[in-house]
Structure formats: structure tokens, C-alpha cells
Scaffold this motif. Sequence first.
Motif, PDB file in Angstrom:
ATOM      1  N   LYS A  78       0.846  -1.194   0.000  1.00 55.77           N
ATOM      2  CA  LYS A  78       0.000   0.000   0.000  1.00 55.77           C
ATOM      3  C   LYS A  78       0.882   1.245   0.000  1.00 55.77           C
ATOM      4  O   LYS A  78       2.009   1.227   0.476  1.00 55.77           O
ATOM      5  CB  LYS A  78      -0.892   0.021   1.253  1.00 55.77           C
ATOM      6  N   TYR A  79       0.340   2.320  -0.554  1.00 50.85           N
ATOM      7  CA  TYR A  79       1.044   3.600  -0.491  1.00 50.85           C
ATOM      8  C   TYR A  79       0.903   4.222   0.906  1.00 50.85           C
ATOM      9  O   TYR A  79       1.809   4.888   1.390  1.00 50.85           O
ATOM     10  CB  TYR A  79       0.498   4.568  -1.538  1.00 50.85           C
ATOM     11  N   HIS A  80      -0.247   3.993   1.527  1.00 60.25           N
ATOM     12  CA  HIS A  80      -0.529   4.495   2.873  1.00 60.25           C
ATOM     13  C   HIS A  80      -1.258   3.394   3.644  1.00 60.25           C
ATOM     14  O   HIS A  80      -2.023   2.613   3.056  1.00 60.25           O
ATOM     15  CB  HIS A  80      -1.407   5.747   2.837  1.00 60.25           C
ATOM     16  N   GLU A  81      -1.041   3.320   4.936  1.00 55.61           N
ATOM     17  CA  GLU A  81      -1.689   2.276   5.735  1.00 55.61           C
ATOM     18  C   GLU A  81      -3.202   2.339   5.633  1.00 55.61           C
ATOM     19  O   GLU A  81      -3.896   1.337   5.753  1.00 55.61           O
ATOM     20  CB  GLU A  81      -1.259   2.387   7.205  1.00 55.61           C
ATOM     21  N   SER A  82      -3.734   3.537   5.388  1.00 51.43           N
ATOM     22  CA  SER A  82      -5.183   3.722   5.329  1.00 51.43           C
ATOM     23  C   SER A  82      -5.795   3.369   3.974  1.00 51.43           C
ATOM     24  O   SER A  82      -7.015   3.397   3.813  1.00 51.43           O
ATOM     25  CB  SER A  82      -5.535   5.179   5.654  1.00 51.43           C
ATOM     26  N   ASP A  83      -4.957   3.005   2.992  1.00 49.49           N
ATOM     27  CA  ASP A  83      -5.490   2.642   1.672  1.00 49.49           C
ATOM     28  C   ASP A  83      -6.477   1.489   1.803  1.00 49.49           C
ATOM     29  O   ASP A  83      -6.240   0.532   2.552  1.00 49.49           O
ATOM     30  CB  ASP A  83      -4.361   2.222   0.724  1.00 49.49           C
ATOM     31  N   ALA A  84      -7.562   1.568   1.066  1.00 49.01           N
ATOM     32  CA  ALA A  84      -8.595   0.535   1.142  1.00 49.01           C
ATOM     33  C   ALA A  84      -8.101  -0.809   0.622  1.00 49.01           C
ATOM     34  O   ALA A  84      -8.463  -1.862   1.156  1.00 49.01           O
ATOM     35  CB  ALA A  84      -9.829   0.981   0.355  1.00 49.01           C
ATOM     36  N   LYS A  85      -7.269  -0.782  -0.404  1.00 46.93           N
ATOM     37  CA  LYS A  85      -6.813  -2.029  -1.010  1.00 46.93           C
ATOM     38  C   LYS A  85      -5.303  -2.010  -1.205  1.00 46.93           C
ATOM     39  O   LYS A  85      -4.707  -0.958  -1.395  1.00 46.93           O
ATOM     40  CB  LYS A  85      -7.484  -2.245  -2.368  1.00 46.93           C
ATOM     41  N   ALA A  86      -4.738  -3.199  -1.189  1.00 48.69           N
ATOM     42  CA  ALA A  86      -3.319  -3.352  -1.520  1.00 48.69           C
ATOM     43  C   ALA A  86      -3.199  -3.592  -3.026  1.00 48.69           C
ATOM     44  O   ALA A  86      -4.197  -3.715  -3.730  1.00 48.69           O
ATOM     45  CB  ALA A  86      -2.727  -4.516  -0.737  1.00 48.69           C
ATOM     46  N   GLY A  87      -1.971  -3.675  -3.512  1.00 42.08           N
ATOM     47  CA  GLY A  87      -1.731  -3.957  -4.921  1.00 42.08           C
ATOM     48  C   GLY A  87      -2.373  -5.264  -5.360  1.00 42.08           C
ATOM     49  O   GLY A  87      -2.648  -6.148  -4.546  1.00 42.08           O
ATOM     50  N   TYR A  88      -2.594  -5.390  -6.664  1.00 46.07           N
ATOM     51  CA  TYR A  88      -3.440  -6.474  -7.183  1.00 46.07           C
ATOM     52  C   TYR A  88      -2.920  -7.884  -6.915  1.00 46.07           C
ATOM     53  O   TYR A  88      -3.709  -8.830  -6.809  1.00 46.07           O
ATOM     54  CB  TYR A  88      -3.673  -6.281  -8.689  1.00 46.07           C
ATOM     55  N   TRP A  89      -1.593  -8.063  -6.767  1.00 45.32           N
ATOM     56  CA  TRP A  89      -1.039  -9.385  -6.491  1.00 45.32           C
ATOM     57  C   TRP A  89      -0.429  -9.452  -5.092  1.00 45.32           C
ATOM     58  O   TRP A  89       0.490 -10.214  -4.840  1.00 45.32           O
ATOM     59  CB  TRP A  89       0.009  -9.746  -7.540  1.00 45.32           C
ATOM     60  N   ASP A  90      -0.979  -8.683  -4.172  1.00 44.63           N
ATOM     61  CA  ASP A  90      -0.466  -8.671  -2.805  1.00 44.63           C
ATOM     62  C   ASP A  90      -0.534 -10.060  -2.165  1.00 44.63           C
ATOM     63  O   ASP A  90       0.238 -10.365  -1.260  1.00 44.63           O
ATOM     64  CB  ASP A  90      -1.259  -7.669  -1.959  1.00 44.63           C
ATOM     65  N   ALA A  91      -1.433 -10.897  -2.659  1.00 50.83           N
ATOM     66  CA  ALA A  91      -1.564 -12.254  -2.101  1.00 50.83           C
ATOM     67  C   ALA A  91      -0.315 -13.098  -2.319  1.00 50.83           C
ATOM     68  O   ALA A  91      -0.044 -14.031  -1.552  1.00 50.83           O
ATOM     69  CB  ALA A  91      -2.774 -12.961  -2.719  1.00 50.83           C
ATOM     70  N   ILE A  92       0.478 -12.767  -3.343  1.00 51.06           N
ATOM     71  CA  ILE A  92       1.659 -13.596  -3.623  1.00 51.06           C
ATOM     72  C   ILE A  92       2.970 -12.813  -3.601  1.00 51.06           C
ATOM     73  O   ILE A  92       4.037 -13.416  -3.780  1.00 51.06           O
ATOM     74  CB  ILE A  92       1.535 -14.341  -4.971  1.00 51.06           C
ATOM     75  N   ILE A  93       2.912 -11.495  -3.387  1.00 51.80           N
ATOM     76  CA  ILE A  93       4.142 -10.692  -3.342  1.00 51.80           C
ATOM     77  C   ILE A  93       4.278 -10.056  -1.958  1.00 51.80           C
ATOM     78  O   ILE A  93       3.410  -9.300  -1.530  1.00 51.80           O
ATOM     79  CB  ILE A  93       4.144  -9.582  -4.409  1.00 51.80           C
ATOM     80  N   GLY A  94       5.355 -10.371  -1.268  1.00 50.40           N
ATOM     81  CA  GLY A  94       5.564  -9.801   0.060  1.00 50.40           C
ATOM     82  C   GLY A  94       6.416 -10.715   0.915  1.00 50.40           C
ATOM     83  O   GLY A  94       6.782 -11.821   0.488  1.00 50.40           O
ATOM     84  N   PRO A  95       6.727 -10.310   2.127  1.00 50.96           N
ATOM     85  CA  PRO A  95       7.554 -11.135   3.017  1.00 50.96           C
ATOM     86  C   PRO A  95       6.922 -12.499   3.276  1.00 50.96           C
ATOM     87  O   PRO A  95       5.783 -12.589   3.719  1.00 50.96           O
ATOM     88  CB  PRO A  95       7.610 -10.301   4.316  1.00 50.96           C
ATOM     89  N   GLY A  96       7.663 -13.561   2.964  1.00 55.59           N
ATOM     90  CA  GLY A  96       7.191 -14.911   3.218  1.00 55.59           C
ATOM     91  C   GLY A  96       6.157 -15.427   2.235  1.00 55.59           C
ATOM     92  O   GLY A  96       5.676 -16.557   2.369  1.00 55.59           O
ATOM     93  N   LYS A  97       5.816 -14.651   1.237  1.00 52.98           N
ATOM     94  CA  LYS A  97       4.808 -15.067   0.255  1.00 52.98           C
ATOM     95  C   LYS A  97       5.479 -15.777  -0.923  1.00 52.98           C
ATOM     96  O   LYS A  97       6.691 -15.970  -0.936  1.00 52.98           O
ATOM     97  CB  LYS A  97       3.989 -13.861  -0.200  1.00 52.98           C
ATOM     98  N   ALA A  98       4.694 -16.179  -1.906  1.00 54.02           N
ATOM     99  CA  ALA A  98       5.225 -16.950  -3.029  1.00 54.02           C
ATOM    100  C   ALA A  98       6.392 -16.245  -3.714  1.00 54.02           C
ATOM    101  O   ALA A  98       7.411 -16.854  -4.042  1.00 54.02           O
ATOM    102  CB  ALA A  98       4.107 -17.227  -4.036  1.00 54.02           C
ATOM    103  N   ILE A  99       6.222 -14.938  -3.969  1.00 52.26           N
ATOM    104  CA  ILE A  99       7.321 -14.116  -4.475  1.00 52.26           C
ATOM    105  C   ILE A  99       7.825 -13.349  -3.261  1.00 52.26           C
ATOM    106  O   ILE A  99       7.342 -12.269  -2.942  1.00 52.26           O
ATOM    107  CB  ILE A  99       6.843 -13.195  -5.614  1.00 52.26           C
ATOM    108  N   ASP A 100       8.763 -13.966  -2.575  1.00 54.36           N
ATOM    109  CA  ASP A 100       9.164 -13.560  -1.222  1.00 54.36           C
ATOM    110  C   ASP A 100      10.098 -12.354  -1.253  1.00 54.36           C
ATOM    111  O   ASP A 100      11.240 -12.444  -1.716  1.00 54.36           O
ATOM    112  CB  ASP A 100       9.854 -14.748  -0.542  1.00 54.36           C
TER     113      ASP A 100
END
Length: 389
Positions: A78-100
Motif C-alpha cells: 500500500k502507499y498508505h496504511e489507510s489505503d482501502a486495497k493493496a496492490g493487485y497481487w499482494d496475495a503472492i508478493i511480500g515477506p514470506g509469500k510466493a514471491i518472497d
Amino acid sequence: MLRLLSVITLLLVSCTLYASPMLVEKKSFTTENFTTFNGKTIKNVTVGWESYGKLNEDKSNAILITHYFTGNSHAAGKYHESDAKAGYWDAIIGPGKAIDTNKYFVISSDTLVNASVHDTNVITTGPASINPETGKPYGLSFPVVTIRDFVNVQKALIDSLGIKKLHAVVGPSMGSLQAIDWAAAYPDMVPRMISVIGMAQSDAWTAAALEQWAVPIRLDANWQQGNYYGNERPLDGLTASLMLITQQAMHPQFINQVNKAHSPLESSPLNDINASFAVVDWLANAARTRAKQLDANHVLYLVRACQLFLAGHDGDLASGLSRIKAKTLFLPAAGDLLLMPYMAKKAHTELLKLGKSSDYAELKGTMGHLDGVYAIQQKAEMITEFLAN
């Protein structure tokens, strides 16, 4: 012991639910005197980009994410913690995720002629940009661009970061076109390629289907042959185009689930030829809201880039695929009615015939083409393993 395990489980779930989002920043990249695939020159090309994770010392852990037709570089976080949604592939991109992002430095850029010109988080050059030679928007004088041009702008960005070789290129839909063309254009830079809900070439069916997205825009009186800048925008045509795009990207099962109250004998359309069915209003309202962020000419240029697509951009498909050195993974959606699974299957089969390394698995779900965005996590383990080897 069981009670202790229950408490630990509850704490882990709580940490997952309330963990701070990965915060990201939009950056800008500019390259000068960019030469397009068809030999035209664009004096200044600027695109936005963002990254997740850290580039390692030898710059060997970079993964490029290439986005879909109406998407942009906001793939995760997210750009800001208050953003309603994260980026479109947030489910697989991030710490410990498929694209780690603890392992990889993930890069995502807005495309040349990105559709969302009026989104404040998008930076792109295209028909709506000012032509430095005239001081006015390019309009349709902007050169026709191809998927290869999107790839070459990304290549210039990657070069500017001092990255000589990518760990992988991964993308959904129009992003899959860019991913496979990266593998064909720069085979020594791409050891792994993942194509999600994609194709390796635009066939006759697809070229004709994509043209339907362009027609409503051209028929809007406000379009004025693309010379509408400073005047009323062709929002009606763009809205109609987005209605087509949205419906074709979904499966009937999903639309019927969302619109369970639909009745063929709905009162308003039964008694008034000008009245719409509720499902049509549902599509139209969503499209009209989205249209405010998009530029009609940019959509036309994206349509043409997809219609012109051939992996490798040379001769025929076998010629283009023969250049690929990457091991490849194709993840079409079983219920996709837009870029149907046969298209990914053809690329996979051709690569195997050429003696290349290729794997294939289908996403399951009820959302059709959009399963490549919203159901991608079901292949998280496969993606993790593919990237690790």
C-alpha cells in the motif's frame, strides 16, 4: 497442551490479520530519444515504477512483474496504511509469500501508454502527453507502439539500476505478453518466465475480439478522431468499452452469482425500452467510475499493441519461441473466456517441441480471466518452487 496450542494459533492468526501492510513508494523513470519497434522516435518517455524488498549486493535477485491491460505498477503493498486495497497481487508478493520479498527485489513499472492517465499514482507517456515539438497533446500522432516497446522501456529501467540479469519475469494477461516477449527479446537476461492467463501470439479470434473494445470509443461524438484534449472527453464510449472488457474478463457463473435477482421479465425494461436491466446498470456503473481514471486514446493504443502481439516479434511463433532460454511456467485460468487456455497451451506445446523447459497448470475458479488476479494464491506453492529452482 491443547489449550496452549490454541492460544499460540490465535496469536499467530492475530499477527497475520493485524500486521502492518508493506508500504511502497511510486518512483519515476525517464529515458530520452526512445526508438519504437516500428522505427519512430519518442523524445522523452517517462513511466512510474515501484519496488518491494532489497536488491542484493551482486544484483542477482531481481524479479520483474509486468501488469495487465487496465492495471499499473501497483502490484503489492500500500502507499498508505489507510489505503482501502493493496496492490493487485499482494496475495503472492511480500515477506514470506510466493514471491518472497525477504529473498527477492521485486520491480513493477507502469507501461508506456498506460490506460490510467488520470490516476494520480500512475506515471506514463502516451497520446495524452505533451508533444515537446508542438506544445500540445500528441493525440493520434503518437506512434503506434507494441508489447516489445513496453519491454524495451522496462529494459532501460532495469539497465539504469545496474541489473544485468533478472531472476525471473512474471505477469498476468497483457503482463504475460510482456513476460514471454522479455524471454524472447533478452534470452540471456531471463532464466525464468511465468505467464499467467496469457498467450504467445494474437490469433484472428483475439484480434477481432479486441477490436470490439475500440469500436465504442471511435463512435463517441466527443472522440473527434482523438483530438478531444481540452474538450469534453469521450466518456460514454470509454464506459461502453469498459463494460465489454469487464464482462469478457468474467465468467458467466460469477456474473450470475453476483446478480442472483436477475429476471428476464424485470419490470422496468419490460415497460420502457429506454430502461436497463439491473445487471446492465451494475456493469455500467462500475465502468463509468473506472472510466474517469482512464484515457480513451490510451485504451486504443493498448488494444492495438495486444492485437499486434507475437512473441519475439519476428516472422512466426516458432521463430520467436526458439530464442527463449528460460524455463517457463504457464498458468491459464480454466474458465477464461477472454484469453482462453488453448492459447497458453499452444505456447507451452511449441516450447516443448523446441526442446525447451516448460510447465503448465490451470487455475480453477468462477471468475474467468480474473482468476489470474484473484485466485492466483492457489498456485503459490508452485510459484515458490519454480522460482527457487
